[in-house]
Design a protein around this motif. Structure first.
Motif, PDB file in Angstrom:
ATOM      1  N   GLU A   1       8.302 127.236  13.107  1.00  0.00           N
ATOM      2  CA  GLU A   1       9.041 127.831  14.208  1.00  0.00           C
ATOM      3  C   GLU A   1      10.243 126.954  14.568  1.00  0.00           C
ATOM      4  N   GLU A   2      11.367 127.583  14.834  1.00  0.00           N
ATOM      5  CA  GLU A   2      12.505 126.846  15.380  1.00  0.00           C
ATOM      6  C   GLU A   2      12.150 126.350  16.780  1.00  0.00           C
ATOM      7  N   LEU A   3      12.781 125.273  17.207  1.00  0.00           N
ATOM      8  CA  LEU A   3      12.525 124.771  18.561  1.00  0.00           C
ATOM      9  C   LEU A   3      12.896 125.829  19.602  1.00  0.00           C
TER      10      LEU A   3
ATOM     11  N   ARG B   1       9.146 119.432   7.053  1.00  0.00           N
ATOM     12  CA  ARG B   1       9.759 119.464   8.380  1.00  0.00           C
ATOM     13  C   ARG B   1       9.916 118.072   8.973  1.00  0.00           C
TER      14      ARG B   1
ATOM     15  N   PRO C   1      12.807 124.193  10.686  1.00  0.00           N
ATOM     16  CA  PRO C   1      11.716 123.846   9.778  1.00  0.00           C
ATOM     17  C   PRO C   1      12.208 123.391   8.409  1.00  0.00           C
TER      18      PRO C   1
ATOM     19  N   ASP D   1       4.268 124.390  25.404  1.00  0.00           N
ATOM     20  CA  ASP D   1       3.312 124.595  24.322  1.00  0.00           C
ATOM     21  C   ASP D   1       3.794 123.832  23.099  1.00  0.00           C
ATOM     22  N   VAL D   2       2.877 123.682  22.188  1.00  0.00           N
ATOM     23  CA  VAL D   2       3.183 123.044  20.919  1.00  0.00           C
ATOM     24  C   VAL D   2       4.145 123.916  20.109  1.00  0.00           C
ATOM     25  N   VAL D   3       5.007 123.274  19.353  1.00  0.00           N
ATOM     26  CA  VAL D   3       5.894 124.001  18.448  1.00  0.00           C
ATOM     27  C   VAL D   3       5.114 124.290  17.165  1.00  0.00           C
ATOM     28  N   HIS D   4       5.097 125.539  16.778  1.00  0.00           N
ATOM     29  CA  HIS D   4       4.335 125.918  15.580  1.00  0.00           C
ATOM     30  C   HIS D   4       5.019 125.419  14.309  1.00  0.00           C
ATOM     31  N   ASP D   5       4.240 125.414  13.236  1.00  0.00           N
ATOM     32  CA  ASP D   5       4.701 124.809  11.987  1.00  0.00           C
ATOM     33  C   ASP D   5       6.039 125.322  11.467  1.00  0.00           C
TER      34      ASP D   5
ATOM     35  N   ILE E   1       5.047 117.896  18.468  1.00  0.00           N
ATOM     36  CA  ILE E   1       6.236 118.284  19.222  1.00  0.00           C
ATOM     37  C   ILE E   1       5.887 119.455  20.105  1.00  0.00           C
TER      38      ILE E   1
END
Lengths: 249, 249
Positions: free
Chosen positions: B75-77, A112, A105, B69-73, B34
DNA sequence: GCAAAAGTGTTGTCCTTACACCCATGC
DNA sequence: GCATGGGTGTAAGGACAACACTTTTGC
């Protein structure tokens, strides 16, 4: 801590209702910019080099940065990487491969940004840099410091990838001139792998693979016995792609 | 057909002015959602399986889909991938590795979505599925059809990745129960690699590596001579990580 | 006692490694 | 003629592939 489904829906037979409008689903997702970064390796003066420019962000003033750009709306990721390469170096027809995606991030100071790293190998002399903005320069891989963003990490990953890859596929030939001596080839392997190799065994290895074409020419202007020059037989290699098996850890 | 720099700027010494506000630069970039998709391989009944759910999009009605699922704001991949795995299977402490990023503009019917594929291996029996929504199920890798999105491509890439990886690292042990017979181990390698191997040579190979712990137990309830059971010595493997060299193509 | 799979060694081949001397050229 | 790197062969050791018979268990 949530599961993904269920904006615009409508009850349906079994358990979960199906989503009828994928567009509004996707519109509800958080979004980030995607970039590609190209780690372009070259070989010159017996050193492995990587192509860098000065960062144009003030927070990274004086630091070096990979060649990268945003991925356009309707562009494939691969295409974007090829475009960056073309725009920055003027080169086409170069080997290019996706290596890894970096998405911490906080990797970019402006918010980001997720970047897909591509690795490319090209021959420093053959592929003259046609565009020299932002102090585009070759840097020795072993003397990198002060990189912008997480570009040092990206280069490290790509370098490991290259070390491994070059032992499985003859990528090295992309880094050499069309005609090369066995010494040049060996120097390249030694530089990339960071080891030194026995000259005789190295020759035997490559001759036995039978992918070298003896072009009956010799080095010139060397202060010693001139070495034979060879070309790489890309065609033959493509035909004989390795059927690979061997548990080995 | 443009180069990247230069919104909010201000003239500066040399050639190009530096960008002082990275935030407004990043804000000018096009954005996309993403996601992560997990390709979770398991091994059961002498077959390599992959974990799938029914797609919850109507356009893909009846088709199977990867866990994603979507990657949260913030959150690391990697974290996102682990979260998906945890939420969908209830499992933690599982090996998980990034394989490749897929970003074709039209891979998702709801608009562009870039997805990072992760690969994970787990033991079907040991890791009971704790959550069974969307018909979460194991599917034989060799009998996939009718996948949603480009998920068939993603699985194919991950399967190739696995075949290669399992010959370099003892990932296979993540797919087996804690105690296993050599026959189970060999079945697993044969299933993943799609070859058949000589039993004696296979044993010799693994015994000579010295990563198997003989626990002095035997199979039970088999209608033939019971085989010895072993555990894998993960610790010893970690210490002896391979120093690897061999040009081989 | 029979079916089914476990367990076990040897041999030949090939690949890898280690190693030392003569050769062709420029100066 | 000397310095520099090019070019070459062999022997030993290790890894891999091929191959068949005996053992243990359940039924």
């Amino acid at each position: 801590m949530d599961k993904s489904p269920s904006p615009g829906v409508l009850d349906m037979p079994q358990e979960a209702p199906l989503i009828q409008d994928p567009k509004s689903l996707v519109d509800s997702y958080p979004v980030v910019p995607i970039t590609v970064d190209c780690v372009i390796f070259g070989f010159d003066e017996n050193e492995l080099k990587v192509l860098l420019i000065r960062s144009d962000l003030e927070v990274f003033e004086g630091k070096w940065s990979l060649l990268g750009d945003v991925v356009h709306d309707t562009e494939e990721l691969d295409e974007a990487a090829y475009r960056v390469l073309r725009q920055r170096t003027g080169m086409e027809d170069v080997f290019l491969e996706q290596v890894k995606t970096f998405g911490s991030p906080n990797r970019h100071p402006g918010g980001r940004v997720v970047t897909v790293a591509y690795c490319s190998l090209l021959n420093v002399l053959h592929h003259q840099l046609k565009i020299l903005d932002n102090e585009l320069h070759w840097h020795a891989v072993n003397q990198l410091c002060d990189m912008a963003f997480d570009h040092k990490d990206i280069i490290d990953e790509c370098y490991s990838w290259l070390q491994k890859r070059i032992q499985e596929h003859p990528l090295a030939f992309n880094l050499l001139p069309e005609k090369f001596s066995l010494r040049q080839l060996q120097n390249l392997y030694e530089a990339i792998l960071g080891v030194s190799l026995d000259r005789r065994n190295f020759r035997k290895k490559f001759f036995s693979m039978d992918f070298l074409i003896d072009i009956e020419e010799y080095e010139e202007d060397v202060p010693h016995r001139p070495g034979k020059l060879y070309k790489f037989n890309f065609e033959k290699y493509e035909q004989n792609k390795r059927k690979w098996f061997g548990i080995d850890f």
